[in-house]
Enzyme design. Structure first.
Site, PDB file in Angstrom:
ATOM      1  N   ASP A 163       3.419 -33.137   4.351  1.00 35.51           N
ATOM      2  CA  ASP A 163       3.079 -32.002   5.191  1.00 35.51           C
ATOM      3  C   ASP A 163       4.293 -31.608   6.056  1.00 35.51           C
ATOM      4  O   ASP A 163       5.361 -31.323   5.520  1.00 35.51           O
ATOM      5  CB  ASP A 163       1.838 -32.352   6.021  1.00 35.51           C
ATOM      6  CG  ASP A 163       1.240 -31.191   6.776  1.00 35.51           C
ATOM      7  OD1 ASP A 163       0.467 -30.434   6.162  1.00 35.51           O
ATOM      8  OD2 ASP A 163       1.543 -31.046   7.983  1.00 35.51           O
ATOM      9  N   HIS A 165      -5.758 -33.660   0.875  1.00 36.21           N
ATOM     10  CA  HIS A 165      -4.450 -33.469   1.501  1.00 36.21           C
ATOM     11  C   HIS A 165      -3.910 -34.769   2.089  1.00 36.21           C
ATOM     12  O   HIS A 165      -2.706 -35.037   1.998  1.00 36.21           O
ATOM     13  CB  HIS A 165      -4.577 -32.414   2.599  1.00 36.21           C
ATOM     14  CG  HIS A 165      -3.310 -32.122   3.328  1.00 36.21           C
ATOM     15  ND1 HIS A 165      -2.197 -31.576   2.728  1.00 36.21           N
ATOM     16  CD2 HIS A 165      -2.968 -32.314   4.636  1.00 36.21           C
ATOM     17  CE1 HIS A 165      -1.230 -31.430   3.620  1.00 36.21           C
ATOM     18  NE2 HIS A 165      -1.674 -31.868   4.782  1.00 36.21           N
TER      19      HIS A 165
END
Length: 292
Positions: free
Chosen positions: A107, A272
């Site tokens: 990320d 994620h």
């Protein structure tokens, strides 16, 4: 007291501009640095770091502006530019005696890792990226109603003042919504870890927004310059991501290959937060990368 990775020692290492990073260090062997994402801290790597420490020196910092690292006031776009944050990481590794190291990021940490690979190819031997596309490409693939999935990017891109006040007014709800929406396995982030992420984010609203604001400004400028100059990632690169290409209508592997000629691109069914949801898969991807 914040949570820690068992068996790891904690140090504070100062960058050239005096910003100190909190870092967990464990294991012995060739070094690898692991960079966390949003809205997390270095703790997201706890499972992966413990495995890799069996035969690597594993360095797991909080990025500037996050966790227990320093949170300098935003003073122009450079303070939280990924170029500045990448230099932090190179300086951190050097301060621990490692002039060359493997680097993995998730990320926000992945965007820092990409910039480190572009700016410091002599330092980064291998590069792993979890669940992002490069900053410039990120803005290019978001369009129409599909961009609603990334509403927070547009909110935090606004000038200083309003986004910080809005987020601080309901910080736990704001940061918690991402912890809930982006995971396919809620048990992967147990209650104490979730509370640690929320506490750390609540105390870092201003610097987190500054990090995101840089990605809508100076980081795009740096990526555009690299694209124009043909600067690419020279080291072996592994990208592991959800199938965002199918969801948003672009060829994710092609996007990455334009930046990384020596590319291993992998899709995952994990959510994620894959380093917490499927650490064995992430460890395998990293070990395969390090063997290249």
């Amino acid at each position: 007291m914040s949570l820690s990775i068992p068996g790891f020692d904690y140090q504070r290492i100062s960058a050239d501009d005096g910003v100190a990073l909190n870092a967990a260090v464990g294991g012995e062997g060739s070094p690898i640095v692991l960079l966390h994402g949003f809205p997390q801290t270095h703790l997201m790597w706890r499972h992966v770091a413990a495995d890799l420490a069996a035969d690597h020196t594993v360095i797991v910092p909080d990025l500037r502006g996050y966790g227990a690292s320093d949170k300098p006031a935003e003073a122009g776009g450079e303070t939280y530019a990924k170029r500045t944050m990448a230099a932090d990481i190179v300086g951190l590794a050097a301060g621990l005696g490692h002039e060359r190291f493997a680097l993995a990021g998730h990320d926000r940490g992945a965007l820092v890792a990409v910039r480190a690979g572009l700016d410091h190819p002599e330092s980064v031997s291998h590069l792993a990226i979890l669940d992002v596309v490069p900053t410039l490409d990120m803005w290019e693939v978001l369009h129409g109603v599909d961009a609603a999935v990334a509403f927070h990017l547009y909110l935090m891109a606004q000038p200083p003042g309003l986004p910080e006040r809005m987020i601080a007014a309901s910080a736990d709800a704001f940061f918690g919504c991402f912890l809930d929406a982006w995971t396919k396995d809620p048990e992967a982030i147990p209650g104490p870890v979730r509370e640690e992420y929320l506490r750390a984010s609540r105390e870092a609203v201003v610097s987190i927004v500054a990090d995101y604001r840089a990605s809508a400004g100076i980081d795009v400028e740096h990526d555009r310059a690299d694209r124009a100059n043909g600067n690419r990632l020279r080291m072996p690169v592994t990208v592991v991501q959800q199938d965002w290409g199918a969801a948003l209508g672009y060829d994710a592997a092609a996007v990455w290959r334009a930046w990384a000629p020596d590319l291993d691109h992998r899709l995952t069914d994990a959510g994620h937060f894959m380093a917490e949801e499927d650490p064995a898969m992430v460890v395998k991807a990293l070990r395969d990368l390090l063997a290249r």
